[in-house]
Scaffold this active site. Sequence first.
Site, PDB file in Angstrom:
ATOM      1  N   GLU A   1      56.299 -30.591  30.477  1.00  0.00           N
ATOM      2  CA  GLU A   1      56.335 -31.925  31.088  1.00  0.00           C
ATOM      3  C   GLU A   1      55.473 -32.939  30.332  1.00  0.00           C
ATOM      4  OE1 GLU A   1      55.216 -34.091  35.315  1.00  0.00           O
ATOM      5  OE2 GLU A   1      55.169 -31.916  35.159  1.00  0.00           O
ATOM      6  N   ASP A   2      54.301 -32.503  29.844  1.00  0.00           N
ATOM      7  CA  ASP A   2      53.308 -33.466  29.344  1.00  0.00           C
ATOM      8  C   ASP A   2      53.031 -33.401  27.844  1.00  0.00           C
ATOM      9  OD1 ASP A   2      52.976 -34.439  31.890  1.00  0.00           O
ATOM     10  OD2 ASP A   2      51.308 -33.119  32.369  1.00  0.00           O
TER      11      ASP A   2
END
Length: 697
Positions: A76-77
């Site tokens: 996600e990051d």
Amino acid sequence: MLQLTDVLSKVRTYLPQADLDPVKQAYVFASKAHDGQMRRSGEPYVVHPLGVTSIIADLRLDVPSLCAGLLHDCVEDTHATLDDIKNLFGEEIAFLVDGVTKLGKIPWNTKEERQAENFRKMLVAMARDLRVILVKLADRTDNMRTLDHMPPDKQERIARETMEIYAPLANRLGIQWVKVELEDLSFKYLHPVDYQKLAGELARSDRDRKRYTEDTARLIRSVLEEGGVKGAEVTGRIKHLWGIWSKMQRTGRELEQINDVVGFRVLTETVPECWHALGILHAKWTPVPGRFKDFINLPKPNMYQSLHTSVMGPQHERIEIQVRTREMHRTAEQGIAAHWLYKEGRPLVAADEKKFAWLRQLVEWQKDVRDPTEFIESVKVDLFGDEVYVFTPKGDVKAFPKGATPVDFAFAVHSQVGEHCSGARVNGQMVPLRYQLRSGDTIEILTNPHQKPNKDWLKFVATSKAKAKIRQVVRDEARTRARDLGRELLDRELRKYGAGLARAEKSGELAEGAKRLRLTSSEELVAMVGYGKITPTAAVAEILPAERRTGEHGAVGPIAKLISKVTGRAPSGIKVQGMDDLLIRYARCCNPVPGDPIVGSISHGRGVIVHRRDCKKSLDSDPERRVDVEWDTTHKSQRPVAIQVLCIDKPGLLANISKAFGETGVNISQANCRATEEGKAINTFEFNVSDLDQLRN
């Protein structure tokens, strides 16, 4: 600061023979992937996945779960992909990481829909492997521990989601310590003034309470020894803050009036010793009527087992006592994690799979729920745990949420039984379908092949399965009626131009018209006409070419044609898909005020009905009828609202409340105040406000 060596030491206490090299590799991968990223606290980002993994170790989970904790934010990051994780760490770890990764690339209409779909995805993954939600709970717990560094609006939003979803989920999974911690941390941010006040009051009286707790625990241990229960472990503890505050709110009492703030726990080796201990305690101190519960023979759905009782204990103080075996206590604290046994690579043994069949049922039921907001509301219903236990005619026990009815029971037996439910007998007596089930009831359902679910059933059913099935049937019938009406209206309009619906279908003109209106099929176009979202005139303008139409009507926007424009009236303060001169009505069930998140629902002949987005009645409306609405910020108007104030009845109370209204510039238009026998006052005030900020003040 937490180090990897600290986590590995913790893991070796319960997995002494495990190969921890994958955990070390996952830490190196996460450190590199998150390199340069910082948390709001100013710490390197990697402290978060490390904190999550430490909590996973507290849950005593396996090596793949520990790796997933370290890697859970990488996809996600960071620039890392799921394929990267799959190639380096294998399918199993990649699946766990994917289960807790948010859906960041799908353009949902609202933040609520995005959150709901994230949760739906997680539940589906969780039904395949419960480790997904355990990793997610660890993630949420670490985030809640560091929530101080977030801005106030995010603190409140995250805390509310935690209180409504994740704490009940931890409870349903039986992980008591996680549930308690999440509730107390959420309480801190949702009610900061009350939290600080209660924590301060408990701290001031801590010394006396601690002395009483220690003395009483010693006395209970001595009484049990004398009665023949040897080696019992007795502990006392103060109940957690959220539990105490909730009881204060329910009863209207102050802290000093709550006489069971301290609870005691007795741990024995065997079940017979539990019952023996209970008998000794009841012989020594008078039991409080109605406070005994047997969760050993009737375990909670989350596997919790214990005997609960309240007695008038030492110094005439009412105390609560739980009696359970040490094995039951381990399950009560760790829940599903206490049963994390591996057989031939399967994460759970068959007996534990059965205990968590509710999860698969939950996912199955939600397949019928298309609307994301409705989905998340129904999940909340299923997670909250106040339950009643009833019997089938054959003597099988079934658990239902408090407030459930025979209709809920019927749908739990089978969807067909629910759909054709025509009556019910409880303990041999006929009861109305809205009768609320009580623990110990025996339920028998009567069916009729001609019976169909009634929309009014939605007003009293309690389970998400019943609600989803009823809504599905009601919507299917509404869609059928809309299609029939749409065919009739379209055919009538087409005949004005020497055409007909059958001919337009055969020639493909109907399908082409649907494409031009950006609809998926000709069936959807027919249904949209029947619902009133597209007028027959607007539809025919897209179906037939201009040269075949005489007396050109022209294509008109579907919403503009949906509702007659009203002239010579004040603006409504609401825009429907950008237009502000349509017929608008505000729903009385939720009474939205400017600033509330809102949703519109088309009603034939009554215009657009505006609900608050979280209103349960808005969820009952057909998604096909919903339209985007927003507040017109250029229009200033007053909206009538009502609030209820529940407080302790004291002289001069009404004058003080009225003064508070006056100081905020609000005029009370109507008031209804009454005192109860319990010394409470229930006050309802009606008044006008210009927006949500004024209401909050």
